[in-house]
Each structure stands twice: as C-alpha cells, then as structure tokens.
Scaffold this motif. Structure first.
Motif, PDB file in Angstrom:
ATOM      1  N   ALA A   1       1.735 -13.722  13.080  1.00 60.67           N
ATOM      2  CA  ALA A   1       2.188 -12.620  12.497  1.00 60.67           C
ATOM      3  C   ALA A   1       3.553 -13.109  11.328  1.00 60.67           C
ATOM      4  O   ALA A   1       4.199 -13.973  11.870  1.00 60.67           O
ATOM      5  N   CYS A   2       3.788 -12.493  10.243  1.00 63.87           N
ATOM      6  CA  CYS A   2       4.824 -12.902   9.326  1.00 63.87           C
ATOM      7  C   CYS A   2       6.038 -12.322   9.709  1.00 63.87           C
ATOM      8  O   CYS A   2       6.105 -11.364  10.617  1.00 63.87           O
ATOM      9  N   VAL A   3       7.154 -12.545   9.195  1.00 61.71           N
ATOM     10  CA  VAL A   3       8.364 -11.947   9.479  1.00 61.71           C
ATOM     11  C   VAL A   3       8.282 -10.489   9.248  1.00 61.71           C
ATOM     12  O   VAL A   3       8.979  -9.646  10.041  1.00 61.71           O
ATOM     13  N   ALA A   4       8.075 -10.185   8.106  1.00 64.26           N
ATOM     14  CA  ALA A   4       8.135  -8.717   7.645  1.00 64.26           C
ATOM     15  C   ALA A   4       9.467  -8.109   7.844  1.00 64.26           C
ATOM     16  O   ALA A   4      10.365  -8.708   7.406  1.00 64.26           O
ATOM     17  N   LEU A   5       9.424  -6.478   7.995  1.00 59.71           N
ATOM     18  CA  LEU A   5      10.581  -6.238   8.462  1.00 59.71           C
ATOM     19  C   LEU A   5      11.400  -6.678   9.503  1.00 59.71           C
ATOM     20  O   LEU A   5      10.813  -7.265  10.450  1.00 59.71           O
ATOM     21  N   ASN A   6      12.806  -6.908   9.531  1.00 52.05           N
ATOM     22  CA  ASN A   6      13.600  -5.988   8.498  1.00 52.05           C
ATOM     23  C   ASN A   6      14.185  -6.600   7.258  1.00 52.05           C
ATOM     24  O   ASN A   6      14.758  -6.284   6.477  1.00 52.05           O
ATOM     25  N   THR A   7      13.598  -7.902   7.152  1.00 49.29           N
ATOM     26  CA  THR A   7      14.222  -8.767   6.113  1.00 49.29           C
ATOM     27  C   THR A   7      13.515  -8.879   4.900  1.00 49.29           C
ATOM     28  O   THR A   7      14.266  -9.278   3.690  1.00 49.29           O
ATOM     29  N   CYS A   8      12.173  -8.814   5.091  1.00 49.06           N
ATOM     30  CA  CYS A   8      11.466  -9.359   4.023  1.00 49.06           C
ATOM     31  C   CYS A   8      11.258  -8.292   2.963  1.00 49.06           C
ATOM     32  O   CYS A   8      11.115  -7.079   3.109  1.00 49.06           O
ATOM     33  N   THR A   9      11.535  -8.352   1.777  1.00 45.18           N
ATOM     34  CA  THR A   9      11.817  -7.294   0.430  1.00 45.18           C
ATOM     35  C   THR A   9       9.997  -6.901   0.488  1.00 45.18           C
ATOM     36  O   THR A   9      10.266  -5.901  -0.499  1.00 45.18           O
ATOM     37  N   MET A  10       9.308  -7.671   0.637  1.00 50.65           N
ATOM     38  CA  MET A  10       7.912  -7.569   0.218  1.00 50.65           C
ATOM     39  C   MET A  10       7.107  -6.346   1.157  1.00 50.65           C
ATOM     40  O   MET A  10       6.040  -5.717   0.819  1.00 50.65           O
ATOM     41  N   ALA A  11       7.725  -6.284   2.437  1.00 46.29           N
ATOM     42  CA  ALA A  11       6.932  -5.702   3.503  1.00 46.29           C
ATOM     43  C   ALA A  11       6.795  -4.329   3.273  1.00 46.29           C
ATOM     44  O   ALA A  11       7.960  -3.558   2.909  1.00 46.29           O
ATOM     45  N   PHE A  12       5.725  -3.886   3.698  1.00 49.84           N
ATOM     46  CA  PHE A  12       5.506  -2.466   3.793  1.00 49.84           C
ATOM     47  C   PHE A  12       5.392  -1.596   5.191  1.00 49.84           C
ATOM     48  O   PHE A  12       5.953  -0.470   5.361  1.00 49.84           O
ATOM     49  N   SER A  13       5.387  -2.682   6.096  1.00 55.03           N
ATOM     50  CA  SER A  13       5.275  -2.407   7.474  1.00 55.03           C
ATOM     51  C   SER A  13       5.545  -3.581   8.382  1.00 55.03           C
ATOM     52  O   SER A  13       5.987  -4.695   7.916  1.00 55.03           O
ATOM     53  N   GLU A  14       5.766  -3.209   9.611  1.00 55.31           N
ATOM     54  CA  GLU A  14       6.116  -4.260  10.618  1.00 55.31           C
ATOM     55  C   GLU A  14       4.995  -5.263  11.074  1.00 55.31           C
ATOM     56  O   GLU A  14       3.890  -5.212  10.544  1.00 55.31           O
ATOM     57  N   ALA A  15       5.525  -6.700  11.340  1.00 51.02           N
ATOM     58  CA  ALA A  15       4.362  -7.497  11.676  1.00 51.02           C
ATOM     59  C   ALA A  15       5.079  -8.183  13.004  1.00 51.02           C
ATOM     60  O   ALA A  15       4.643  -8.176  13.985  1.00 51.02           O
ATOM     61  N   GLU A  16       5.978  -9.128  12.474  1.00 46.66           N
ATOM     62  CA  GLU A  16       6.515  -9.915  13.934  1.00 46.66           C
ATOM     63  C   GLU A  16       7.012  -9.156  14.967  1.00 46.66           C
ATOM     64  O   GLU A  16       7.105  -9.416  16.251  1.00 46.66           O
ATOM     65  N   ARG A  17       7.729  -7.838  14.505  1.00 42.29           N
ATOM     66  CA  ARG A  17       8.570  -7.279  15.824  1.00 42.29           C
ATOM     67  C   ARG A  17       7.214  -6.119  16.313  1.00 42.29           C
ATOM     68  O   ARG A  17       7.814  -5.625  17.470  1.00 42.29           O
ATOM     69  N   TYR A  18       6.350  -5.937  15.624  1.00 41.18           N
ATOM     70  CA  TYR A  18       5.462  -5.124  16.400  1.00 41.18           C
ATOM     71  C   TYR A  18       4.009  -5.637  16.900  1.00 41.18           C
ATOM     72  O   TYR A  18       3.605  -5.258  18.020  1.00 41.18           O
ATOM     73  N   LEU A  19       3.590  -6.863  16.354  1.00 43.12           N
ATOM     74  CA  LEU A  19       2.428  -7.471  16.940  1.00 43.12           C
ATOM     75  C   LEU A  19       2.493  -7.587  18.488  1.00 43.12           C
ATOM     76  O   LEU A  19       1.486  -7.596  19.156  1.00 43.12           O
ATOM     77  N   PRO A  20       3.475  -8.140  19.100  1.00 46.47           N
ATOM     78  CA  PRO A  20       3.649  -8.605  20.577  1.00 46.47           C
ATOM     79  C   PRO A  20       3.332  -7.112  21.253  1.00 46.47           C
ATOM     80  O   PRO A  20       2.560  -7.345  22.347  1.00 46.47           O
ATOM     81  N   LYS A  21       3.839  -5.905  20.769  1.00 47.09           N
ATOM     82  CA  LYS A  21       3.503  -4.722  21.502  1.00 47.09           C
ATOM     83  C   LYS A  21       1.891  -4.387  21.393  1.00 47.09           C
ATOM     84  O   LYS A  21       1.515  -3.637  22.392  1.00 47.09           O
ATOM     85  N   LEU A  22       1.630  -4.404  20.063  1.00 46.55           N
ATOM     86  CA  LEU A  22       0.020  -4.048  19.808  1.00 46.55           C
ATOM     87  C   LEU A  22      -0.624  -5.027  20.814  1.00 46.55           C
ATOM     88  O   LEU A  22      -1.849  -4.534  21.454  1.00 46.55           O
ATOM     89  N   MET A  23      -0.179  -6.174  20.777  1.00 52.81           N
ATOM     90  CA  MET A  23      -1.165  -7.254  21.661  1.00 52.81           C
ATOM     91  C   MET A  23      -1.193  -6.797  23.293  1.00 52.81           C
ATOM     92  O   MET A  23      -2.265  -6.903  23.930  1.00 52.81           O
ATOM     93  N   ASP A  24       0.150  -6.107  23.765  1.00 56.94           N
ATOM     94  CA  ASP A  24       0.151  -5.654  25.098  1.00 56.94           C
ATOM     95  C   ASP A  24      -1.210  -4.885  25.305  1.00 56.94           C
ATOM     96  O   ASP A  24      -1.819  -4.658  26.311  1.00 56.94           O
ATOM     97  N   LYS A  25      -1.589  -3.827  24.283  1.00 50.03           N
ATOM     98  CA  LYS A  25      -2.753  -2.760  24.560  1.00 50.03           C
ATOM     99  C   LYS A  25      -3.790  -3.358  24.016  1.00 50.03           C
ATOM    100  O   LYS A  25      -4.848  -2.989  24.620  1.00 50.03           O
ATOM    101  N   ILE A  26      -3.851  -4.350  23.170  1.00 46.60           N
ATOM    102  CA  ILE A  26      -5.339  -5.123  22.992  1.00 46.60           C
ATOM    103  C   ILE A  26      -5.670  -6.137  24.020  1.00 46.60           C
ATOM    104  O   ILE A  26      -6.666  -5.874  24.667  1.00 46.60           O
ATOM    105  N   ASP A  27      -4.721  -6.402  24.739  1.00 47.86           N
ATOM    106  CA  ASP A  27      -4.929  -7.354  26.077  1.00 47.86           C
ATOM    107  C   ASP A  27      -5.693  -6.399  27.100  1.00 47.86           C
ATOM    108  O   ASP A  27      -6.422  -6.923  27.864  1.00 47.86           O
ATOM    109  N   VAL A  28      -5.316  -5.174  27.143  1.00 48.98           N
ATOM    110  CA  VAL A  28      -5.865  -4.234  28.234  1.00 48.98           C
ATOM    111  C   VAL A  28      -7.161  -3.963  27.677  1.00 48.98           C
ATOM    112  O   VAL A  28      -8.151  -4.099  28.653  1.00 48.98           O
TER     113      VAL A  28
END
Length: 571
Positions: A437-464
């Motif tokens: 995952a890229c850095v994305a929010l909260n510091t990247c000026t280009m980001a439209f959405s979360e990546a580094e802060r979000y993917l671990p939580k999404l992976m928890d659900k994908i792991d299920v």
C-alpha cells in the motif's frame, strides 16, 4: 540550449509547462530555497521552491486530516516535509539504521517508511528542522539528492544474496549507475551543508541533464532472475541480469515502463517496458546514459502528464526510438538472451547464500517501521542494529532483509526476532505478506482515498474469506493506492485497488504473478461492502475451479472474468 532547440523542433507550438520555467530560472536547482528556509513566518516554502526541493529529496506536505479544522481557526495548513534518502540497491549499514532510527525520533514523526523504491522516508519534518535533518542524513554517509525530481531516482536492485550469487555484481552496477547519473550541481551542498564549493570561476554544468534536467522523473531497476522482486518492467529502464560462468555477462534492456495515469486524461496509461535486446556488462552505463539523453531531448515538456519515457517511445514508435538510440551509440543491441522470471514479491524467512552467510527476509506492514501498542517493531530492529552483526537491505516491496549474517551470529538475531514478534509472524496469510500500500492520506497531496492506513483493516476481512476457502497458504498479489499515480504498483497486482474517491476504489484483476503482465479494470468505484462481496465470489470460484498450480491472475483470465492483457515480449 541544445535541449530547448530540440524541443522546438519536435513540438513546434513550444508551450512548455510552468515547471520548465521554474527549472530554467532556478540557477541549477537553487531558486529561492535558502530564503524560503529562513522565512519562519510560515511553515511552507515559496511555491516555485516546492518544485525545486524535490530534486533535493524532499516534498512539502500538509496534514489533510486537520485542513478543515485549521481553516476554521484561520490558520494555514499544518505543513511539514517528507525527506527521502537516496540509497542505491537499498543497502544500509547497522550504524546507518541506528542513525535513522534516532533521527526519526528527534526530527520526524518517530517512524521510518521503507518505500517501494528501496529508500528510507522521514515524515513530519517541520521546516525549522529541515536543514538540520538533511545534514544529519549526510553525516550517515548517505544523502537525499535526486531521490525525487525530474532526474534519475533511486536505482533499485535485488538485495537478498540468498536469491542469487549475481546480487553483488548487480548491486555494484546499481551504485555505478546512480553515481553516474547524479546531478552535478553544487546547489545541494551549498543549501543544506553550508559548503561554498569553489568552481575555479566556472558556473555549474549538467553534462547529461542540461539546464532544464529531464521532462519528468526517471526510474531504473535491476532484477536477477528467477526473481522479479523489483518489478523491473515498470521502470523507464529495466535491466535483467544474464548469468554466464557465475557472473553477470550483461543485461537484457527493457525500456518504457511506468505505471502512473490520470483518470481524467485518456491519453495516460500504465505501460510495461519493451525488451530491446542484450548489452554486455561493460557497455551498460553508456547505453543507460544515452537513453536518458534521448528522453531529455525528445520527452514532452509541455504536458507533464505525458512526459515519461513511455509516452516518448509510444509517440516515436519503438522502431524509431531504437534507431535513434543505436545511431547515437554507434552500435546495436544483441538479441535478448534467454531468462525466466518465476515470481515477484519478497523471499521471507531464513536462507543461506552460496557464500555461507545468512539472510532473513522480514515482512514490514506496508513498510512502516514503528512501535504501536504491544508490537515493538521499531525497538526490536534497533536492538538488532545495536548488535552490529548484520546489514539492513530494503526491498522493492516495502520489506526488509537482514543480511551478511555469520553462522555464529544467527542465533542471537533469531532470538531477538522472536522476542519482538518480528519473525516468524504467526497467523498471517500469504496474501497479506505480499500486499503493498502507498502512503496516501493523510499526507499525500495526490490521494483521493486511504491506502496504508486502510489496507490492513481490509486485509483482516479478506483473510476471513481466504480462510473460508482454504487459501491462506496461497500467494496472491494484492496492492492498493490512494490514487492512480502508481506508487504502490497497483496495476501489477493480481488484485489491485486504486482510490477513486473517499472510501471507494476501482478494482483491477489479472496481472501475472511474475510481473510481466498488467491487470485489467474489473469494476469501478466500489465500496468496502462491494469489494468484499466480489471477492467472496471470485475467491470461492478460484478455490473450487483452479487448475493445479494456477495463479489467481491467470485464473480470472482463463475463466473469462476479465480479458487478460498481453505479456511482455522480446522486441
């Protein structure tokens, strides 16, 4: 200037972008950076200088989480700076790791970021500490020049010598290329290190780049088969090491890779490199330089979104590009030599190289080295560094390899890895180990959405879902970015997520497991609920209907779920 004359010949309208003006007027990257650093009335630097500071290895950023609150308080955004360290091949000493660990505490946000280009990043550096931080990085015998900007950036290289005995030769070439293509301006030393260098009355010169540098960033990577752990085809120049008698005989050259695109511009797209042919080891730097010069002269300086080498090649055509290159060189490419890539991603765990030394590949979640709660990753790695019994090798997948470990030192390092739960990590799916995952929010000026802060939580659900289908031991490449610029190489994920708006992602499927095929857009602007619904169906089908040894990216093509894109072929 010769490069400007060439541009006017290629683009008769000659309407260069504003960044070209900034570079031209900058006096070899000086601009007004010194004045900006001394202006303590603001946490920002002058607008033009935000472009120039990239060449020195830094980006101005702001905490986007606080934008609304600070605007209501009539305060300027909470500005800070990201600093990126240039570290060819990703190899750092234990002393350098300790120095950076300490610097992250005293001058940044107490984390280290390991990037997808094998570089260190410091985040949250405020302007009044910026110059001192740069100086301390230089004290470690590393620097930040050309880690960003319209120049050749950090040269990547396979780091784990347990993968191949060719790694030392490849690493040596990465260092040589990096040094050869380094900007020659003395501005960096003057601004950051207070060194007024004597030029014997001469002005700065850039024999390779010229006064206007390149039209856009330039990336080079080296891969040693059978591992494509640097995603070599995604670079402007990809060098594929060819072995003969235990040494690197030379490289197959791939040119024109690049993954960034813009949703609103159909003329932008991800692209993998074309293989031009083989070049012997001793001619490699000469060929690399001439490709850089071609891009300097023929690259688009009017539209930065179409300024990478991939667009230059597609505009000229690969045949004309090859002809121009070989004409300048005075010789041609040999036919590409046979090779085979089996996979990309990192090699995890303990492995012994042919030289008898040990290497241990570590999973670092999205490259963020920090202490969080009971998980003291940063502390544990500092303890290992203090032993001075290994080096630290950053991978192109946000991972880390502890390397060059003697037999007698393996036990104590292994004990610390277990004590701090760094390795082995229990109850972790293979898909999670390979996720980026890229850095994305909260510091990247280009980001439209979360990546580094979000993917671990999404992976928890994908792991299920993976566990329900007995797929936790199956390697599946999952990559997420907050925008389509491609920093986390999402278009090379078997499953790729690209941020479209807050909480919504375009979903891509079908890249190859070894990095020689891009994925294909599957569905747009999906919410988390919709992503999980799609994956429940897709992963269940994969578990039940795949052929023996079939990778997920190949499966979705064979079943007609997406139309697979072509693989890289020799030209």
């Amino acid at each position: 200037m010769a490069e400007v004359a060439k541009q006017k010949e290629i683009f008769p309208s000659w309407n260069p972008s504003d960044v070209e003006r900034i570079k031209t007027q900058s006096n070899y990257l000086r601009g007004t950076l010194e004045q900006s650093l001394n202006d303590l009335a603001t946490g920002a630097i002058a607008e033009d200088d935000t472009q120039l500071i990239k060449f020195h290895g830094s980006y101005q950023q702001a905490d986007r989480d606080l934008d609304v609150e600070r605007k209501q308080q009539k305060l300027e955004p909470l500005y800070s700076f990201m600093i990126r360290v240039r570290i060819p091949g990703g190899l750092a000493t234990a002393d350098q790791w300790i120095a950076f660990d300490e610097l992250s505490k005293t001058h940044a946000n107490n984390t280290l970021k390991l990037t997808t280009r094998q570089a260190f990043q410091f985040h949250g550096v405020i302007k009044r500490k910026l110059k001192e931080t740069m100086a301390k990085i230089n004290d470690s015998l590393l620097d930040t020049i050309a880690a960003c900007g319209d120049v050749n950036r950090n040269v990547m290289c396979t780091t784990n010598e347990a993968i191949s005995p060719l790694v030392p030769d490849a690493f040596e070439m990465a260092q040589k290329i990096s040094e050869h293509l380094l900007p020659k301006t003395t501005a960096y030393h003057e601004i950051w290190l207070d060194k007024k260098l004597l030029l014997d009355g001469k002005q700065d010169e850039e024999p390779i780049y010229g006064k206007t540098y390149l039209p856009r960033k330039f990336k080079i990577a080296i891969a040693t088969p059978p591992y494509n752990d640097t995603d070599v085809y995604s670079n402007d120049i990809g060098l594929i090491a060819i072995e003969k008698d235990g040494k690197i005989e030379g490289f197959n050259f791939a040119v024109g890779g690049g993954l960034g695109m813009t949703f609103t511009e159909p003329g932008t797209y991800p692209r993998l490199g074309n293989i031009l042919g083989f070049i012997p080891y001793h001619q490699t730097i000469e060929v690399v330089e001439e490709i850089v010069r071609l891009q300097r002269d023929y690259g688009n300086r009017e539209n930065r979104r179409q300024a990478r080498l991939k667009y230059t090649i597609d505009r000229l055509g690969i045949e004309k590009f090859t002809y121009l290159l070989e004409t300048r060189l005075g010789y041609g490419f040999y036919p590409a030599k046979p090779f085979n890539f089996e996979r990309n991603g990192d090699l995890f765990g303990w492995h012994q190289a042919q030289n008898g030394k040990w290497y241990v590949g570590l999973y670092i979640e999205h490259g963020r080295v920090k202490d969080e709660g009971d998980y003291l990753l940063k502390t544990g790695l500092r303890k290992i560094a203090e032993l001075k019994k290994c080096d630290f090798r950053l991978t192109g997948n946000q991972g880390l390899v502890l390397g060059a470990i003697e037999d007698e030192d393996k036990f104590v390092i292994d004990q610390l890895l277990k004590e701090y739960d760094i390795w082995p990590r229990l109850r972790m799916s293979e898909a999670r180990k390979n996720a980026i995952a890229c850095v994305a929010l909260n510091t990247c000026t280009m980001a439209f959405s979360e990546a580094e802060r979000y993917l671990p939580k999404l992976m928890d659900k994908i792991d299920v879902i993976l566990e329900e289908n007995n797929l936790t031991e199956d390697e599946i490449l999952i990559r997420m970015t907050g925008c389509p610029n491609g920093c986390g190489r999402p278009f090379l994920g078997e499953i790729g997520f690209v941020g479209r708006s807050m909480g919504r992602y375009n979903m891509y499927l079908g890249a190859s497991f070894n990095g020689d095929r891009l994925n294909t857009l599957y569905k747009e602007t999906l919410s988390e609920e919709e992503i999980l619904a799609e994956l429940k169906v897709l992963l269940k089908q994969y578990a039940e209907e795949r052929e023996s040894g079939e990778r997920f990216g190949d499966f979705v093509g064979r079943k007609g779920i997406v139309e697979l894109k072509p693989k890289v072929e020799n030209h």
